[in-house]
Motif scaffolding. Structure first.
Motif, PDB file in Angstrom:
ATOM      1  N   ASN A  92      -2.539 -13.654   0.101  1.00 43.91           N
ATOM      2  CA  ASN A  92      -3.031 -13.228   1.410  1.00 43.91           C
ATOM      3  C   ASN A  92      -3.774 -11.899   1.347  1.00 43.91           C
ATOM      4  N   LEU A  93      -3.512 -11.089   0.326  1.00 49.97           N
ATOM      5  CA  LEU A  93      -4.208  -9.812   0.180  1.00 49.97           C
ATOM      6  C   LEU A  93      -5.591  -9.983  -0.433  1.00 49.97           C
ATOM      7  N   GLN A  94      -5.767 -11.034  -1.209  1.00 50.79           N
ATOM      8  CA  GLN A  94      -7.013 -11.196  -1.948  1.00 50.79           C
ATOM      9  C   GLN A  94      -8.189 -11.567  -1.048  1.00 50.79           C
ATOM     10  N   GLY A  95      -7.889 -11.967   0.193  1.00 44.70           N
ATOM     11  CA  GLY A  95      -8.964 -12.265   1.122  1.00 44.70           C
ATOM     12  C   GLY A  95      -9.390 -11.069   1.954  1.00 44.70           C
ATOM     13  N   LEU A  96      -8.737  -9.929   1.760  1.00 46.24           N
ATOM     14  CA  LEU A  96      -9.055  -8.732   2.533  1.00 46.24           C
ATOM     15  C   LEU A  96     -10.128  -7.896   1.845  1.00 46.24           C
ATOM     16  N   GLN A  97     -10.920  -7.211   2.645  1.00 49.57           N
ATOM     17  CA  GLN A  97     -11.862  -6.238   2.099  1.00 49.57           C
ATOM     18  C   GLN A  97     -11.080  -5.089   1.469  1.00 49.57           C
ATOM     19  N   THR A  98     -11.399  -4.729   0.235  1.00 46.52           N
ATOM     20  CA  THR A  98     -10.750  -3.599  -0.418  1.00 46.52           C
ATOM     21  C   THR A  98     -11.533  -2.313  -0.152  1.00 46.52           C
ATOM     22  N   VAL A  99     -10.801  -1.208  -0.165  1.00 54.41           N
ATOM     23  CA  VAL A  99     -11.382   0.099   0.125  1.00 54.41           C
ATOM     24  C   VAL A  99     -10.968   1.062  -0.987  1.00 54.41           C
ATOM     25  N   SER A 100     -11.919   1.842  -1.465  1.00 49.38           N
ATOM     26  CA  SER A 100     -11.622   2.848  -2.490  1.00 49.38           C
ATOM     27  C   SER A 100     -11.657   4.239  -1.878  1.00 49.38           C
ATOM     28  N   LEU A 101     -10.859   5.130  -2.439  1.00 49.10           N
ATOM     29  CA  LEU A 101     -10.776   6.502  -1.936  1.00 49.10           C
ATOM     30  C   LEU A 101     -11.796   7.364  -2.664  1.00 49.10           C
ATOM     31  N   ASP A 102     -13.025   7.343  -2.187  1.00 54.44           N
ATOM     32  CA  ASP A 102     -14.065   8.119  -2.852  1.00 54.44           C
ATOM     33  C   ASP A 102     -13.954   9.611  -2.545  1.00 54.44           C
ATOM     34  N   ASN A 103     -12.970   9.988  -1.740  1.00 54.55           N
ATOM     35  CA  ASN A 103     -12.698  11.406  -1.469  1.00 54.55           C
ATOM     36  C   ASN A 103     -11.527  11.923  -2.293  1.00 54.55           C
ATOM     37  N   ALA A 104     -11.063  11.129  -3.255  1.00 56.44           N
ATOM     38  CA  ALA A 104      -9.888  11.525  -4.047  1.00 56.44           C
ATOM     39  C   ALA A 104     -10.307  12.358  -5.250  1.00 56.44           C
ATOM     40  N   GLU A 105      -9.602  13.443  -5.427  1.00 57.58           N
ATOM     41  CA  GLU A 105      -9.689  14.209  -6.663  1.00 57.58           C
ATOM     42  C   GLU A 105      -8.383  13.979  -7.398  1.00 57.58           C
ATOM     43  N   GLN A 106      -8.187  14.662  -8.488  1.00 54.94           N
ATOM     44  CA  GLN A 106      -6.955  14.445  -9.240  1.00 54.94           C
ATOM     45  C   GLN A 106      -5.752  14.785  -8.375  1.00 54.94           C
ATOM     46  N   GLY A 107      -4.777  13.886  -8.330  1.00 53.76           N
ATOM     47  CA  GLY A 107      -3.615  14.074  -7.475  1.00 53.76           C
ATOM     48  C   GLY A 107      -2.715  15.198  -7.957  1.00 53.76           C
ATOM     49  N   ASN A 108      -1.798  15.596  -7.093  1.00 54.03           N
ATOM     50  CA  ASN A 108      -0.883  16.696  -7.403  1.00 54.03           C
ATOM     51  C   ASN A 108       0.544  16.197  -7.609  1.00 54.03           C
ATOM     52  N   TYR A 109       0.669  14.981  -8.109  1.00 55.14           N
ATOM     53  CA  TYR A 109       2.008  14.417  -8.341  1.00 55.14           C
ATOM     54  C   TYR A 109       2.511  14.972  -9.672  1.00 55.14           C
TER      55      TYR A 109
END
Length: 203
Positions: free
Chosen positions: A127-144
């Motif tokens: 059911n997820l494979q029919g959804l439009q995917t979105v990428s986080l083009d505002n992401a820099e290296q995370g702080n985890y």
């Protein structure tokens, strides 16, 4: 008497509830959490569900036949997107530029797990494979800082939620999500045995 907080689910000595701020988001966040994440002390999905009244979280690996999720996805006034990188993914900035009609609801789905586990959810959940995917083009290296990612721009689930909501609804409003995240990390580091953080996470 349980040593875990009933609200945030973390050990009471690492409880994050004191830092949680309830925030108003027009965008709905749904979190599909891999079972291996449920009891992780450093899991961040709970920050989103405590902070955002409209956020939902389900645990599983294959959501293809998940009745509640499928019912919600089928609602005709809902536009649902899966936050997941890939060649066909739409940059979140592009989605932010697309006006949302007043009578429609926008939902973002986050996959909570390691890259390998998130891919497993994506692979199994038809059911997820029919959804439009979105990428986080505002992401820099995370702080985890206490969980290494094989991806240069790997971010935690709460960071992904923050980045997505900020792109769609503006700067500043969701900063408390990151503040709680930072407090959680600092608390976990303080409770590590001496030298563990330096030895395992600063190399």
């Amino acid at each position: 008497m349980s040593r875990y907080c009933e609200q945030c689910g973390k050990a009471k000595k690492a409880c994050i509830c004191r830092w949680i701020q309830v925030l108003d988001a027009k965008t709905e966040l749904w979190i599909l959490q891999h079972p291996s994440e449920v009891k992780r002390a450093i899991g961040t999905a709970r920050i989103l569900t405590l902070s955002l009244p409209g956020a939902r979280l389900w645990v599983g690996e294959d959501f293809s036949e998940h009745p509640e999720l499928n019912t919600l996805l089928a609602q005709p006034d809902r536009d649902a997107y899966l936050v997941y990188p890939g060649e066909a993914a739409m940059p979140i900035s592009q989605l932010a530029d697309a006006p949302l009609p007043a009578h429609r609801r926008r939902t973002l789905i986050l996959l909570d797990g390691t890259w390998k586990k998130a891919y497993k959810i994506w692979q199994l959940s038809k059911n997820l494979q029919g959804l439009q995917t979105v990428s986080l083009d505002n992401a820099e290296q995370g702080n985890y800082r206490i969980r290494k990612s094989p991806k240069v721009q790997g971010v935690s689930t709460v960071e992904a939620g923050y980045l997505a909501l900020t792109a769609l609804e503006g700067e500043g409003k969701f900063t408390p999500l990151l503040e709680t995240f930072e407090q959680m990390i600092d608390t976990q580091i303080r409770h590590m045995p001496p030298g563990v953080f330096e030895r395992n996470y600063t190399s």
